[in-house]
Structure formats: C-alpha cells, structure tokens
Design an enzyme around this catalytic site. Structure first.
Site, PDB file in Angstrom:
ATOM      1  N   CYS A   8       1.008  -1.178  -0.258  1.00  0.00           N
ATOM      2  CA  CYS A   8       0.051  -0.044  -0.044  1.00  0.00           C
ATOM      3  C   CYS A   8       0.860   1.275  -0.226  1.00  0.00           C
ATOM      4  CB  CYS A   8      -0.914   0.122   1.159  1.00  0.00           C
ATOM      5  SG  CYS A   8      -0.028   0.008   2.810  1.00  0.00           S
ATOM      6  N   CYS A  13      -0.953   0.976   7.452  1.00  0.00           N
ATOM      7  CA  CYS A  13      -2.448   0.726   7.677  1.00  0.00           C
ATOM      8  C   CYS A  13      -3.109  -0.493   7.167  1.00  0.00           C
ATOM      9  CB  CYS A  13      -3.376   1.739   7.236  1.00  0.00           C
ATOM     10  SG  CYS A  13      -2.970   3.411   8.114  1.00  0.00           S
ATOM     11  N   ASP A 125      -8.189   3.731   1.410  1.00  0.00           N
ATOM     12  CA  ASP A 125      -7.224   4.235   2.373  1.00  0.00           C
ATOM     13  C   ASP A 125      -7.718   4.891   3.712  1.00  0.00           C
ATOM     14  OD1 ASP A 125      -5.254   4.578   3.941  1.00  0.00           O
ATOM     15  OD2 ASP A 125      -4.099   5.587   2.297  1.00  0.00           O
TER      16      ASP A 125
HETATM   17  P1  4NP Z   1      -1.606   2.960   4.232  1.00  0.00           P
HETATM   18  O1  4NP Z   1      -2.294   4.207   4.919  1.00  0.00           O
HETATM   19  O2  4NP Z   1      -1.076   3.209   2.607  1.00  0.00           O
HETATM   20  O3  4NP Z   1      -2.850   2.101   4.233  1.00  0.00           O
HETATM   21  O4  4NP Z   1      -0.546   2.395   4.993  1.00  0.00           O
HETATM   22  C1  4NP Z   1      -1.252   5.621   4.610  1.00  0.00           C
HETATM   23  C2  4NP Z   1      -0.478   5.562   5.731  1.00  0.00           C
HETATM   24  C3  4NP Z   1       0.494   6.623   5.929  1.00  0.00           C
HETATM   25  C4  4NP Z   1       0.118   7.552   4.960  1.00  0.00           C
HETATM   26  C5  4NP Z   1      -0.571   7.612   3.849  1.00  0.00           C
HETATM   27  C6  4NP Z   1      -1.428   6.463   3.740  1.00  0.00           C
HETATM   28  N1  4NP Z   1       1.007   9.056   5.072  1.00  0.00           N
HETATM   29  O5  4NP Z   1       0.890  10.189   4.159  1.00  0.00           O
HETATM   30  O6  4NP Z   1       2.042   9.033   5.775  1.00  0.00           O
END
Ligand code: 4NP
Length: 152
Positions: A8, A13, A125
């Site tokens: 991801c 997450c 997300d």
């Molecule tokens: P993930 O969610 O891609 O599901 O892990 C995110 C976690 C952190 C960030 C963006 C999406 N970030 O911008 O730090």
C-alpha cells in the site's frame, strides 16, 4: 512455497492488516508452511521515520482476534519483484507506483487484492477515511478470494 507481498502507500495501515489477516487465514487452514507473507510501502516517508503499525490497524486486529507482531514500514525495492510470486496492491495508484519502482510487470505478478473478488475494486485508504472496519472486511474478502483463486 508461495511468496506474497502486500503493498500500500504507507505500509502502516492496509498492507500490514492484509499481511496479518492472510497469515491467520493460512494458519487456520494448516497452510502456514506453504506461504511466505510480508508487506511493503510505495513511498519512503514512513520507512525513514521507522514507523510502526497505525493504531487504527492495531485496534481492529486486536478486536477481530487477528494475531500480529510489530512491523516497520519499508519501501518495496526492485529485487522484490523477482523474489515474490504475488505482489498484491490495495488500489490503482499503488499499482502505478509499484510499476514505477520495479518496472513493467512482465510476469503478471502485480494485482489489486480485490481483483480476485466478485466485485473488483480498490480498498480505500483508512488513513484518509478513518474507517478501519471497512478496510478489515474488504481485506478479509480479498484474502478469501485470493486463496480461492489459488484453490487452497
Ligand atoms: P496505508 O495508509 O497506505 O494504508 O498504510 C497511509 C499511511 C500513511 C500515509 C498515507 C497513507 N502517509 O501519508 O504517511
């Protein structure tokens, strides 16, 4: 051995949630020794910060009794493409980002997790939606469908 890398954007997450849900599913089916499962990010910010799993993912995994260990964000690297059999992304933008890092998917290893489900779609997300419940059920659906695809 089937090697699966969930990917991801941030690897804090969705993809660690998918990693631990999948590990529980294969464990319950007695298939643990046939799988190697890990997760990675497309961006490097969380790796630089040595970020661990988001509290929203920790909370839902705990609530749903999915065992998990600590996991620190790491960015996918070009050699991961050769190593893993399946690179399972959460959404379309992940696919584009993965391809910009590993190159063209000549071996057809890169898929969205919910491309294996009856209704192919992105996994939203929860970093933005705040809805970790929805993420969890999408991931369960995707992992189930993926195992069905593998006939396991
Ligand atoms: P993930 O969610 O891609 O599901 O892990 C995110 C976690 C952190 C960030 C963006 C999406 N970030 O911008 O730090």
């Amino acid at each position: 051995m089937i090697k699966v890398l969930f990917v991801c954007l941030g690897n804090i997450c969705r993809s660690p949630m998918a990693q631990f849900v999948m590990e529980q599913m294969v464990e319950e089916r007695g298939l643990s020794d046939q799988f190697e499962i890990d997760s990675a990010a497309t961006e490097s910010y969380n790796e630089m910060c040595h970020a661990g799993i988001h509290y929203g993912t920790r909370d839902i995994l705990t609530e749903m009794k999915v065992p998990f260990e600590e996991h620190y964000s790491r960015r996918i690297r070009p050699h991961d493409y050769a190593y893993y059999d399946y690179i399972l992304a959460m959404d379309d933008s992940n696919i584009e980002d993965i391809q910009s890092i590993v190159g063209i998917d000549v071996e057809n290893k890169i898929h969205r997790l919910l491309d294996f489900a009856n209704k192919p779609r992105n996994i939203k997300d929860p970093w933005y939606t705040g809805n970790f419940d929805e993420t969890y059920w999408d991931i369960v659906e995707g992992c189930d469908a993926f195992l069905e695809y593998l006939k396991m």
